[in-house]
Motif scaffolding. Structure first.
Motif, mmCIF file in Angstrom:
data_model
loop_
_atom_site.group_PDB
_atom_site.id
_atom_site.type_symbol
_atom_site.label_atom_id
_atom_site.label_comp_id
_atom_site.label_asym_id
_atom_site.label_seq_id
_atom_site.Cartn_x
_atom_site.Cartn_y
_atom_site.Cartn_z
ATOM 1 N N VAL A 257 26.710 19.502 5.753
ATOM 2 C CA VAL A 257 26.508 19.425 4.312
ATOM 3 C C VAL A 257 25.169 18.757 4.013
ATOM 4 O O VAL A 257 24.838 17.722 4.592
ATOM 5 C CB VAL A 257 27.637 18.611 3.636
ATOM 6 N N LEU A 258 24.426 19.348 3.083
ATOM 7 C CA LEU A 258 23.200 18.749 2.576
ATOM 8 C C LEU A 258 23.336 18.544 1.083
ATOM 9 O O LEU A 258 23.718 19.464 0.357
ATOM 10 C CB LEU A 258 21.988 19.646 2.854
ATOM 11 N N ILE A 259 23.027 17.336 0.613
ATOM 12 C CA ILE A 259 22.958 17.045 -0.815
ATOM 13 C C ILE A 259 21.495 16.883 -1.203
ATOM 14 O O ILE A 259 20.755 16.128 -0.566
ATOM 15 C CB ILE A 259 23.752 15.772 -1.162
ATOM 16 N N ILE A 260 21.079 17.613 -2.231
ATOM 17 C CA ILE A 260 19.713 17.517 -2.743
ATOM 18 C C ILE A 260 19.766 16.817 -4.093
ATOM 19 O O ILE A 260 20.416 17.303 -5.029
ATOM 20 C CB ILE A 260 19.065 18.907 -2.887
ATOM 21 N N ARG B 139 20.777 25.882 8.890
ATOM 22 C CA ARG B 139 21.076 24.530 9.377
ATOM 23 C C ARG B 139 22.357 23.963 8.786
ATOM 24 O O ARG B 139 22.906 22.995 9.312
ATOM 25 C CB ARG B 139 19.924 23.576 9.040
ATOM 26 N N TYR B 140 22.817 24.531 7.661
ATOM 27 C CA TYR B 140 23.936 23.946 6.938
ATOM 28 C C TYR B 140 25.004 24.977 6.604
ATOM 29 O O TYR B 140 24.730 26.169 6.500
ATOM 30 C CB TYR B 140 23.437 23.270 5.658
ATOM 31 N N ASP B 141 26.224 24.451 6.396
ATOM 32 C CA ASP B 141 27.317 25.292 5.933
ATOM 33 C C ASP B 141 27.368 25.342 4.415
ATOM 34 O O ASP B 141 27.867 26.300 3.833
ATOM 35 C CB ASP B 141 28.654 24.761 6.472
ATOM 36 N N VAL B 142 26.857 24.298 3.764
ATOM 37 C CA VAL B 142 26.849 24.241 2.302
ATOM 38 C C VAL B 142 25.765 23.271 1.844
ATOM 39 O O VAL B 142 25.511 22.260 2.489
ATOM 40 C CB VAL B 142 28.238 23.809 1.757
ATOM 41 N N VAL B 143 25.105 23.631 0.744
ATOM 42 C CA VAL B 143 24.115 22.759 0.114
ATOM 43 C C VAL B 143 24.595 22.457 -1.306
ATOM 44 O O VAL B 143 24.953 23.367 -2.059
ATOM 45 C CB VAL B 143 22.721 23.423 0.053
ATOM 46 N N LEU B 144 24.618 21.177 -1.657
ATOM 47 C CA LEU B 144 25.020 20.730 -2.986
ATOM 48 C C LEU B 144 23.808 20.149 -3.709
ATOM 49 O O LEU B 144 23.081 19.332 -3.134
ATOM 50 C CB LEU B 144 26.119 19.668 -2.890
ATOM 51 N N ILE B 145 23.594 20.550 -4.945
ATOM 52 C CA ILE B 145 22.436 20.094 -5.713
ATOM 53 C C ILE B 145 22.908 19.301 -6.921
ATOM 54 O O ILE B 145 23.690 19.795 -7.752
ATOM 55 C CB ILE B 145 21.580 21.285 -6.180
ATOM 56 N N ASP B 146 22.435 18.068 -7.024
ATOM 57 C CA ASP B 146 22.717 17.231 -8.190
ATOM 58 C C ASP B 146 21.540 17.325 -9.152
ATOM 59 O O ASP B 146 20.389 17.163 -8.754
ATOM 60 C CB ASP B 146 22.926 15.778 -7.754
ATOM 61 N N ILE C 24 38.758 24.052 -1.894
ATOM 62 C CA ILE C 24 38.435 25.297 -2.603
ATOM 63 C C ILE C 24 36.959 25.654 -2.407
ATOM 64 O O ILE C 24 36.614 26.786 -2.050
ATOM 65 C CB ILE C 24 38.733 25.147 -4.105
ATOM 66 N N VAL C 25 36.081 24.679 -2.651
ATOM 67 C CA VAL C 25 34.653 24.906 -2.535
ATOM 68 C C VAL C 25 34.275 25.319 -1.106
ATOM 69 O O VAL C 25 33.372 26.153 -0.898
ATOM 70 C CB VAL C 25 33.877 23.623 -2.941
ATOM 71 N N GLY C 26 34.969 24.765 -0.137
ATOM 72 C CA GLY C 26 34.699 25.103 1.257
ATOM 73 C C GLY C 26 34.928 26.565 1.606
ATOM 74 O O GLY C 26 34.435 27.054 2.629
ATOM 75 N N GLY C 27 35.682 27.255 0.754
ATOM 76 C CA GLY C 27 35.931 28.677 0.991
ATOM 77 C C GLY C 27 34.996 29.607 0.260
ATOM 78 O O GLY C 27 35.064 30.831 0.435
ATOM 79 N N TRP C 28 34.061 29.044 -0.526
ATOM 80 C CA TRP C 28 33.093 29.875 -1.249
ATOM 81 C C TRP C 28 32.026 30.417 -0.316
ATOM 82 O O TRP C 28 31.639 29.773 0.649
ATOM 83 C CB TRP C 28 32.424 29.072 -2.363
#
Length: 281
Positions: free
Chosen positions: A33-36, A122-129, A276-280
């Motif tokens: 997971v990456l948070i930006i 590099r990532y399975d999911v990226v989250l942007i704040d 839920i989000v992990g399945g998107w």
């Protein structure tokens, strides 16, 4: 790799809290997971235990790359690796000074989208704040997103917020050709409501019960019903986070709630949302 942006132009709706805690539980499931952090206030940065402005590079440098006179810094060079928490591309107050430069660039709405592209493997999911504003950082976050999560409270201005967001989404579509469709609404600050993660109707029933047991006056009751109707119309999925003192405790410690080592009402809900989000895709 899905890119998920947390958005609302109003402050205090729980964007950063949702981003950090969902990211924490996604990390717990073994995902990369990456948070930006795209907010000059840098609350997501602090929320992961990083002092804003101390990194060699941050998202300011990424946004300024390609601007005349500034060093080119790829996103990968601004990432801080996490051990038990998600990786982070931090923010700092410097970011506030970047926005005037962005308006001069032809690619100003797609800078973040283009920066994320090279790190997708590099990532399975990226989250942007995103920040509580209608500026370039919010627009960049929405253009970069595969899915958009709207966070909102049930205060007196929530309904106007939905209308404003609809306008923002329409303008982005008209000017960029990118269609922004919210995938989920997360309702925060519910002190009584503890609904299961279900489509909007069940959450609406819960809010109606909340209204009934809280002794609210007719004006407040009407406002809640208007918000409910708007949510049922706008969002395919609505989730509610109950009030939980463990949330601010985790924020003070610079960790997601998933790292607090005990179950709590909010932690349970964020864990379900992360599932839920992990399945998107």
């Amino acid at each position: 790799m899905p890119v998920i942006t947390f958005a609302h132009h109003k402050g205090g709706t729980g964007k950063t809290t949702a981003c950090l805690n969902i990211g924490g539980f996604l990390k717990k499931t073994g995902k990369k997971v990456l948070i930006i952090d795209c907010d000059p206030q840098a609350n997501a940065t602090s929320g992961l235990g990083i002092e804003p402005g101390t990194a060699d590079h941050d998202i300011y440098d990424v946004f300024m790359s390609g601007t005349e006179g500034f060093e080119r810094v790829p996103l990968k060079s601004a990432i801080i690796r996490g051990a038990d928490v998600p990786d982070l591309c931090p923010a700092s107050l410097d970011l506030a000074g970047a926005e005037p430069y962005l308006y001069e660039r032809e690619d100003h709405v797609s800078i973040l989208h283009d920066a994320v592209g090279p790190i997708t493997r590099r990532y399975d999911v990226v989250l942007i704040d995103t920040p509580p504003s209608m500026g370039q950082f919010l627009i960049n976050g929405l253009v970069a997103a595969d899915h958009t999560v709207i966070t909102m409270d049930t205060g007196p201005f929530a309904l106007q917020g939905i209308e404003s967001l609809r306008t923002i989404f329409s303008d982005i579509s008209e000017n960029t050709g990118v269609t922004v469709v919210p995938a989920m609404a997360i309702i925060t600050r519910g002190k009584v409501l503890r609904e299961e993660m279900t489509p909007g109707a069940a959450v609406m029933d819960g809010l109606r019960r909340l209204i009934g047991i809280s002794g609210r006056n007719d004006q407040e009751r009407t406002r809640f019903l208007e918000i409910m109707a708007a949510l049922e119309h706008e969002f395919p999925l609505a989730c509610a986070i109950p009030y939980d003192p463990l949330v601010p405790e985790a924020q003070k410690r610079g960790i997601p709630i998933s790292e607090c080592g005990r179950e709590s009402p909010a932690a349970s809900e964020y864990a379900r949302i992360a599932e839920i989000v992990g399945g998107w895709k």
